[in-house]
Motif scaffolding. Structure first.
Motif, mmCIF file in Angstrom:
data_model
loop_
_atom_site.group_PDB
_atom_site.id
_atom_site.type_symbol
_atom_site.label_atom_id
_atom_site.label_comp_id
_atom_site.label_asym_id
_atom_site.label_seq_id
_atom_site.Cartn_x
_atom_site.Cartn_y
_atom_site.Cartn_z
ATOM 1 N N LEU A 1 6.101 -1.719 1.324
ATOM 2 C CA LEU A 1 5.126 -0.874 0.629
ATOM 3 C C LEU A 1 3.955 -1.713 0.126
ATOM 4 C CD1 LEU A 1 7.452 1.510 -1.367
ATOM 5 C CD2 LEU A 1 6.066 2.063 0.603
ATOM 6 N N GLN A 2 4.294 -2.921 -0.339
ATOM 7 C CA GLN A 2 3.222 -3.805 -0.792
ATOM 8 C C GLN A 2 2.303 -4.174 0.366
ATOM 9 O OE1 GLN A 2 5.496 -6.926 -2.511
ATOM 10 N NE2 GLN A 2 5.920 -5.781 -4.382
ATOM 11 N N ILE B 1 -3.377 8.083 5.967
ATOM 12 C CA ILE B 1 -4.721 7.503 6.039
ATOM 13 C C ILE B 1 -5.530 8.116 7.165
ATOM 14 C CG2 ILE B 1 -4.133 5.303 5.025
ATOM 15 C CD1 ILE B 1 -4.117 4.263 7.974
ATOM 16 N N LYS C 1 -0.006 -1.427 1.307
ATOM 17 C CA LYS C 1 -1.167 -1.356 0.403
ATOM 18 C C LYS C 1 -2.225 -2.372 0.819
ATOM 19 C CE LYS C 1 -3.080 -0.824 -3.910
ATOM 20 N NZ LYS C 1 -4.337 -0.221 -3.613
ATOM 21 N N GLU C 2 -1.763 -3.524 1.239
ATOM 22 C CA GLU C 2 -2.718 -4.564 1.591
ATOM 23 C C GLU C 2 -3.446 -4.261 2.894
ATOM 24 O OE1 GLU C 2 -0.617 -8.338 -0.562
ATOM 25 O OE2 GLU C 2 -0.356 -8.051 1.565
ATOM 26 N N PHE C 3 -2.681 -3.767 3.858
ATOM 27 C CA PHE C 3 -3.288 -3.575 5.174
ATOM 28 C C PHE C 3 -4.062 -2.263 5.266
ATOM 29 C CE2 PHE C 3 -0.324 -6.852 6.472
ATOM 30 C CZ PHE C 3 -1.072 -7.541 7.410
ATOM 31 N N PHE C 4 -3.497 -1.226 4.719
ATOM 32 C CA PHE C 4 -4.115 0.088 4.889
ATOM 33 C C PHE C 4 -4.733 0.623 3.605
ATOM 34 C CE2 PHE C 4 -0.870 0.114 8.264
ATOM 35 C CZ PHE C 4 -1.689 0.324 9.339
ATOM 36 N N GLY C 5 -4.456 -0.030 2.488
ATOM 37 C CA GLY C 5 -4.975 0.473 1.222
ATOM 38 C C GLY C 5 -4.299 1.748 0.779
ATOM 39 N N VAL C 6 -3.149 2.028 1.341
ATOM 40 C CA VAL C 6 -2.469 3.269 0.981
ATOM 41 C C VAL C 6 -1.425 2.953 -0.082
ATOM 42 C CG1 VAL C 6 -0.723 3.130 2.799
ATOM 43 C CG2 VAL C 6 -1.328 5.306 1.871
ATOM 44 N N MET C 7 -1.409 3.777 -1.117
ATOM 45 C CA MET C 7 -0.457 3.550 -2.183
ATOM 46 C C MET C 7 0.415 4.783 -2.302
ATOM 47 S SD MET C 7 -1.409 2.067 -5.837
ATOM 48 C CE MET C 7 -0.569 2.597 -7.276
ATOM 49 N N PHE C 8 1.684 4.564 -2.453
ATOM 50 C CA PHE C 8 2.612 5.679 -2.582
ATOM 51 C C PHE C 8 2.787 6.026 -4.049
ATOM 52 C CE2 PHE C 8 4.808 6.497 1.455
ATOM 53 C CZ PHE C 8 4.163 5.573 2.236
#
Lengths: 1148, 384
Positions: free
Chosen positions: B330-331, B374, B334-341
């Motif tokens: 999940l981390q 995304i 967030k870094e690669f796609f900027g998606v946060m759950f």
């Protein structure tokens, strides 16, 4: 007769009062007939008469329905949508600015002096508009077409449609058609009424063919006191305010922004040192399309790809009125926001307040002002402003000399410290263990914050949260001291004391005593983990811009800050963390739940544990709303009620008992009691009732007995889309704003501020607000560059055809760029065959090197964006081609046909050595086995290279070839696409020259400019062809063959064949005979005699022929007479005979 | 540890989570640089199996660029376009095929052409999910995202155990333009238990003994237990002797939990008793059932990936307690796609309140994962 009348009188009808028919009628009259449809009142009349016709009707109805259906799309419009972009487009001098001014006046009753850039106004309780004027530059037209929701297309009626209008319509079609409304102006220039009518009609129909038939076209009939007629403007504004919009696929997948404000926040000192230094620029605007992610890459049209270095939202400068119940907008709610036009007064920003000083204070002048004065003013302004988030930044400034501390960092500190103390208490634990401990530490500190339902790292929230944040800090502090106090206790006790209330904890501790394996313990600890799992996962991440800075600072300052007492602990803890990370660094990767360590599992077969999971099986006990037994009971209960109080028919008496009211009452009572008893049961009952209603609706549909088609598939699709859109809207509704933005992104409708670092200085110095500033977000992988393959068609109005590798300006996605395309045709075997020019009237394939863009996105191509009037006049229509993207790849496969030519060197029977086809043996080696062919059609194969003449090879053929044959080898040659990609950076050009962007030129253009003449190749010149007549060798037939030939074909003896020549030769050798005089006389006489005789003969012949003619004539006459006589004779005889027969009859 | 962003290149340190990083880099098209790969070890640099993974990625992409330093301790990877198609790859025997297959599974739907991969190597490995588990528990998850099964297939041609391997599988995966958003918050109750016991180059009685104990444990809970034995012979048995079991629990809402264990490698000294093995696996399965959630705990990360790669709509799933691997993943997302759950711990007590107090502890913590996709589209696929 009177009796008759009496008898004839019909018996009057006596209605039955009893019996079957009477009952039927009574029953019919019971129902109120007044509000029934004809079909219901008299169903027989509507019964199907003809099956065929019914079938046709049904089919037609279904056709109509299915024509209306579209694939359902998830509705993504946010709850408070961004203002609608209304673009006013048209050629120069048609009245665009006047129209905008009038619209603003009609909407918000104020006059705007100069309109520059986007102007946002509140028009109704639910709608805002952003009006923007499009200048006469094809770059602006493209950008406007990409962001406009509604286009007002202005046209000078006295002139007719101009090329710009058609160009704009074409641009729109390519990039997703916005709503288009035509507006005809200058109608007062046409004096003749009849002519006016005709112009209106022709223009309307022309417009319809371009947009769609029935498209709205407005007429602004004239100008009064420099304004359009009020009524007409009113109508237009009404149309605008009720307009509905269709989602466009590109904008439904990309976030974008039409910037309406720009600030340059570069340090003035740096600018003074170097005016060309790269600037830090802040742009503002409403997010549109889809939510914008914080760290996405954007493309600023006319500048290039940029990374947003800071993105935050601001209070709406032009908010919609809050939802009070009233019909009209209050006067003060009719707001206008137009920073570029100098309307709007005071502007609050994140770190400054801007006061509009009515024109004396434009951006350019600001730059020129003295630094000190400005700084002073800015300071004053800053101190006065009370924007809430400033608090955090102030914290930063206080400590700016040494270490940097923020309110949230203090928080961070504490938790780190806390975990550290814990760690130190059990240092002899393994690395994994301590890792876990850290996690649990987090959740301990988070527990408190969660209870106050606030997330501590949320910085972007409004002012009211600031206080809360502080509270949180306090709480944390308290917690910290608590835990510090208890740090001597053992670890298990620690956790015990925290959650001792819950039974679960008890249970776990008991259980823990039994097992000593640490890994297992870790697992179970994890099972009851933290409520705040978000922190566990995303704790390492900076959320909000400020924490990011802290982190960075923290990282950089780690080494040199050790002496500072206040931060001493923090540094050591970070070191600890680093150590831990190092240990983790080279772990083997494993996706199992227990990644590497193997815990002892619970013995699930033991009874105590068995109880825990037994209900996870179908054989176990179920929850109340799923348990079949309970449901059945419920069913029974409700059914029982029905039986007691509901309708039933007494079969014996045929009497019906209706007791609806009573049963309803009863069920109400029932419901009430149930609710008291069990909440779930009432819910289930509700559910049942709902289901029943649904069932009823579906099956006993009394009003309409028509046969209906089955649309359940479509309906279910629609329902799914609707459900999804509801979920999209509702799922984050209750979330705290800061976190919501983290998870969801900056949703459309928010007013955001984005900071770009290192912008070229020309962007600021050459800024012209009449050019739209479109910022489009790029999705994943769209910032990369690759080879794009697309289908393309030359526009039929474009006068030239396009040539491969001629630079072409393409507008694709958000971007405009120049590249070198290669055209090709896709063959049946999917091979791309190179084409030198685009074909006419058919699509072809095109490859170019450019940004990766999703498939099916449309693009248009121009050969120039230069607005030089002579060039436009020459071209007429500027859009060279349109098309859409097919495929993206990192390499291309375009093949060009290649014919290699060689000549025989030496020929054996069927083998020949060929030269001149290749130059090296290596080349030959590459072509071994390739097929070759002679001009005469003899096929062959390349075998092997010869070593003597370099490049010659041995080839075999199906027949012997001739030395005069030319040998071909047909192959394919791969053509590479040139890696050239240059964005059109027209916004960086100096003001007034922005429409003169010129990229790469063609070779032809350069030659024309520099007057370079091409020297013709002599070989390519056309000259008369001189052909020598062909001389054949005589045919020689071998003797053996001659013998075998039949006589007919055999060459005959020499005398026969050579007669002519031989006779000539014979006589040529003879001696001339000379006669003596006597002989001469004799021969003369003989000659004379001969001539006489011949003459005589001739005359005689003539005479005889005449005689013959005469005789023949005579003979004919005689013959004719003879015939006549005979005829008469016959006549006589016949008469006679007939008489005779008559006589004999008379006698009869 | 968050990555450092430098010139749009993500900079990581250490060989940890190497596969995740390469996978996400390939999907996102972002270049990564990994430094200090085992730089302090006696055997520095990339391991053979990691190099093998890079090879595999190179096979299914076009235009990837890999730069390794001389010592192999730092790596620069610039991904190309996913191509897919026919692939033949012999995997390194240091890790199982599962290590590679999970990558292919995650990338499969986004290739240019439908993936048809033949992988050779170790089918069952201690560190990696076995091919059986992927087949039975992971493919149904993908099916939820692509909805129509046109050619999603995993065939175990031969089994192969470590250290020598010799197994072979065929994996076929259809391509999609985009994935559907998924709401999956109910997983139902376990209705049947199936299993496979394989015995490679060992006596067939071993398999039967494993079946007996495993079944014995499972019958305490459910009568519908059926365990197959797969006694491989000759070339089908791979190159090394081993035996093992994988158990599958199916719920009435099409959720699959899978557990597996295998005997220790031959030649390491200690031997495994088949009875112990069967019991261990059964307990593992019960543990998995206890954890619950919509997917097996080993595939939480792949669920998260596909949720994040969906269209710009909300996806919502409930899973059991997050594993460390998933948290790391999940981390990385967030870094690669900027998606946060949005992650919420569901208080499981609500349902249990009514029942007896003892059972309050019963169900493990459940996590509700919510995210907005995304809007990832398969940019490799060709349209006509």
């Amino acid at each position: 007769m009177a009796d008759d009348a009496i008898f004839d009188k019909k018996k009057s009808h006596r209605a039955k009062h009893a019996g079957r028919k009477a009952e039927k009628k009574k029953k019919k009259n019971q129902v109120d007939q007044s509000n029934l449809t004809a079909r219901q009142r008299n169903p027989k009349a509507f019964a199907i008469q003809s099956a065929v016709r019914a079938e046709r009707q049904f089919r037609r109805r279904e056709d109509v329905i299915s024509k209306k259906q579209h694939i359902p799309q998830v509705d993504k419009t946010p709850l408070d949508p961004p203002p609608i972009v209304v673009a006013v487009v048209g050629p120069p001098r048609v009245g665009k600015t006047t129209l905008i001014n009038n619209l603003i006046k009609s909407f918000i009753k104020t006059n705007v002096t100069n309109t520059n850039g986007p102007i946002t106004i509140v028009t109704s309780k639910k709608r805002r508009l952003t009006l923007i004027e499009c200048n006469n530059d094809i770059n602006s037209m493209i950008d406007i077409a990409k962001c406009a929701d509604l286009v007002l297309l202005l046209c000078d009626a006295s002139f007719g449609f101009e090329m710009e209008i058609f160009e704009f319509l074409n641009i729109c079609q390519v990039h997703g058609m916005p709503k288009i409304m035509g507006v005809l102006t200058h109608l007062d220039m046409i004096k003749n009424a009849k002519k006016l009518k005709m112009t209106k009609k022709t223009l309307k129909h022309r417009f319809w063919t371009e947009v769609y038939s029935g498209a709205k076209l407005f007429y602004l009939s004239g100008i009064l006191h420099g304004e359009y007629l009020r009524n007409e403007i009113k109508n237009l504004s009404r149309f605008i305010s009720v307009m509905k919009f269709r989602p466009l696929s590109w904008r439904m997948t990309h976030a974008y922004l039409l910037a309406d404000r720009l600030e340059d926040i570069t340090n003035q000192e740096n600018i003074r040192k170097d005016p060309k230094v790269n600037r830090d620029v802040v742009l503002y605007g409403y997010v549109r399309g889809v939510p914008m992610m914080k760290d996405s890459v954007v493309h600023i049209a006319g500048v290039g790809d940029m990374k947003i270095s800071e993105l935050s939202y601001l209070p709406d400068p032009c908010p919609l009125p809050n939802s009070e119940k009233k019909r009209h907008l209050m006067e003060r709610e009719r707001q206008i926001y137009a920073p570029f036009s100098g309307v709007g007064g005071i502007v609050y920003d994140k770190d400054a307040v801007y006061i509009e000083l009515k024109g004396s204070h434009s951006h350019k002048q600001e730059d020129e002002e003295a630094d000190e004065k400005k700084a002073l003013l800015k300071n004053v302004v800053e101190t006065t402003e009370t924007v809430d988030e400033q608090m955090q930044e102030i914290g930063l400034k206080l400590f700016s000399g040494g270490a940097v501390i923020y309110p949230d960092m203090v928080k961070d500190d504490e938790y780190l410290q806390h975990s550290k103390t814990q760690d130190s208490s059990d240092e002899n634990e393994s690395g994994d263990e301590s890792d876990f401990e850290n996690d649990s530490g987090i959740d301990q500190s988070e527990k408190e914050t969660k209870t106050s339902s606030k997330l501590p790292w949320d910085n972007n929230s409004g002012s009211e949260e600031e206080g809360d944040d502080d509270d949180d800090d306090d709480d944390d502090g308290k917690l910290n001291t608590e835990t510090k106090g208890s740090k001597n206790e053992s670890n298990s006790d620690d956790s015990d004391s925290e959650k001792s209330e819950t039974e679960e904890e008890d249970y776990n501790t008991k259980w823990k005593e039994k097992l000593s394996e640490k890994a297992t313990m870790a697992y179970f600890e994890r099972q009851k983990t933290s409520k705040n799992i978000m922190k566990l996962v995303y704790g390492d991440f900076e959320i909000g811009n400020k924490t990011k800075q802290t982190k960075e600072r923290e990282d950089t300052d780690d080494s040199d800050d050790e002496e500072i007492g206040g931060l001493f602990k923090k540094v050591t803890s970070s070191q600890k963390k680093k150590h831990m990370e190092k240990e983790q660094l080279d772990h083997d990767e494993c996706s199992f739940f227990y990644s590497l360590d193997k815990p002892n599992l619970r013995d699930w077969t033991k009874d105590t544990y068995k109880q825990i999971i037994i209900n996870n099986f179908v054989t176990g006990k179920r929850s109340a709303d799923e348990d079949a037994e309970e449901l059945l009971q419920l069913d029974d209960a409700s059914d029982g009620d029905d039986e007691m109080y509901g309708d039933f028919e007494d079969l014996e008496t045929g009497e019906k008992h209706v007791n609806a009211e009573k049963s309803a009452d009863a069920s109400k009572e029932e419901l009430g009691s149930k609710r008291k008893a069990d909440n779930t049961k009432s819910e289930i009952l509700n559910k049942k009732l709902k289901l029943k209603a649904k069932f009823d609706a579906e099956y006993d549909n009394p009003d309409d007995h028509r046969i209906k088609g089955d649309h359940s598939y479509y309906e279910s699709l629609k329902a799914e889309a609707l459900k999804q859109s509801e979920l999209n809207k509702s799922v984050f509704e209750n979330l705290d704003n800061g976190l919501r933005i983290e998870v969801e992104g900056f949703r459309p409708g928010l007013y955001v501020r984005m900071l770009f670092k290192n912008m070229p200085s020309e962007f600021v110095t050459n800024f012209d607000s009449s050019y739209p500033l479109l910022i489009g977000a790029l999705n994943m992988a769209e910032q990369n560059i690759g080879f794009v393959s697309c289908k393309v068609k030359k526009h039929r109005w474009y006068k030239k055809i396009l040539k491969t590798n001629d630079p072409l300006i393409i507008s694709l996605g958000w971007r405009r760029f120049q590249t070198l395309p290669i055209y090709s045709k896709i063959e049946d075997d999917m091979k791309c065959r190179y084409l030198k020019y685009t074909p006419e009237h058919v699509t072809c394939n095109m490859h170019f090197y450019g940004p990766i863009t999703p498939q099916n996105s449309g693009f248009l191509a121009l050969q120039t964006v230069n607005n030089a009037s002579n060039e436009i006049k020459q071209l007429g229509f500027r859009i060279a081609a349109t098309g859409s993207v097919n495929e993206i790849n990192k390499s291309t496969q375009i093949m060009k046909k290649l014919k290699l030519v060689g000549t025989p060197l030496k020929i054996y029977k069927k083998t020949a050595f060929i030269k001149d086809m290749f130059t090296t043996t290596l080349e030959v080696a590459k072509f071994e086995g390739a097929r070759v062919k002679t001009v005469s059609g003899i096929r062959g194969q390349i075998k092997k290279a010869l070593n003597k003449p370099e490049g010659a090879f041995r080839a075999t053929f199906e027949d012997k070839i001739l030395m005069s044959d030319v040998i071909f080898c047909r192959t394919w040659f791969k053509v590479d696409v040139t890696k050239f990609y240059a964005p059109v950076v027209n916004l960086l050009l100096p003001i007034g020259n922005k429409n003169a962007w010129e990229g790469m030129k063609t070779k032809g253009q350069l030659k024309r400019e520099r007057n370079i003449k091409h020297e013709a190749n002599n070989d390519s010149m056309y000259t008369d062809i001189v052909r020598q007549p062909k001389v054949f060798k005589p045919l020689v037939i071998p003797k053996a063959l001659q013998k075998a030939l039949p006589y007919r074909l055999k060459p005959k003896a020499k005398t026969m064949t050579l007669t002519d020549t031989i006779t000539k030769e014979k006589f040529s050798n003879r001696i001339a005979v000379i006669k003596n005089p006597h002989e001469q006389k004799v021969s003369n006489v003989m000659k004379m005699l001969k001539t006489n005789f011949e003459k005589k003969k001739e005359v005689q012949k003539e005479l005889t022929s005449e005689k013959m003619k005469k005789y023949k004539k005579q003979q004919e006459e005689v013959e004719w007479r003879k015939l006549k006589r005979q005829k008469e004779m016959k006549k006589k005889i016949c008469r006679h005979l007939s008489k005779m027969s008559n006589k004999s009859q008379k006698q009869m | 540890m968050p990555a450092i962003l430098h010139n749009d290149v993500l900079l990581y340190k250490g060989s940890n989570l190497f596969r995740q990083r390469l996978l996400l880099s390939t999907l996102s098209g972002r270049a990564i640089k990994i430094e200090e790969i085992r730089s302090t070890h006696d055997d520095p640099g990339l391991r053979e199996y990691e190099v093998n993974l890079i090879r595999l990625l190179d096979k299914i992409t076009n235009g990837s660029r890999v730069e390794l330093s001389e010592t192999g301790t730092s790596l620069y990877f610039q991904p190309g376009i996913l191509v897919g198609g026919q692939i033949n790859h012999s995997c390194c025997t240091q890790r199982g095929i599962g290590y590679y297959l999970e990558v292919l599974l995650a990338l499969g739907p986004f290739c240019k052409e439908p993936l048809n991969a033949v992988l050779q190597g170790v089918t069952h490995h201690d560190l990696d999910v076995s091919v059986d588990k992927i087949k039975s528990a992971a493919l149904p998850i993908l099916l939820k995202f692509i909805l129509v099964d046109d050619g999603l297939e995993l065939k175990v041609v031969r089994r192969g155990a470590p250290p020598l391997g010799g197994g072979e599988i065929v994996f076929k995966c259809p391509v999609r333009r985009h994935l559907r958003p998924l709401q999956w918050s109910k997983w139902g109750l376990v209705k049947r238990i199936r299993g496979v016991v394989y015995a490679l180059r060992v006596s067939p009685t071993m398999a039967n003994r494993v079946v007996e104990t495993a079944k014995g444990v499972m019958l305490n809970f459910l009568p519908d237990v059926y365990i197959n034995t797969d006694q491989c012979r000759g070339p089908n048995a791979g190159k090394s002797p081993a035996f093992g079991i994988s158990l599958l629990a199916e719920t009435n809402d099409k959720t699959f939990y899978c557990a597996e264990s295998k005997s220790v490698e031959a030649g390491t000294g200690d031997a495994t008793l088949p009875e112990d093995l069967g019991r261990e696996c059964a307990l593992k399965l019960l543990d998995e059932i206890h954890r619950g959630g919509a997917v097996d705990s080993a595939f939480q990360w792949i669920l998260a990936l596909w949720m994040a790669l969906g269209q710009k709509d909300v996806s919502e799933c409930i899973v059991g307690p997050l594993s460390d691997y998933t948290i790391k993943f999940l981390q990385h997302l967030k870094e690669f796609f900027g998606v946060m759950f949005k992650l919420e711990v569901l208080s499981s007590d609500d349902d249990e309140m009514s029942s007896d107090d003892e059972e309050k502890t019963s169900s493990a913590q459940k996590v509700k994962m919510t995210c907005i996709g995304i809007g990832y589209v398969n940019i490799s696929k060709r349209t006509l």
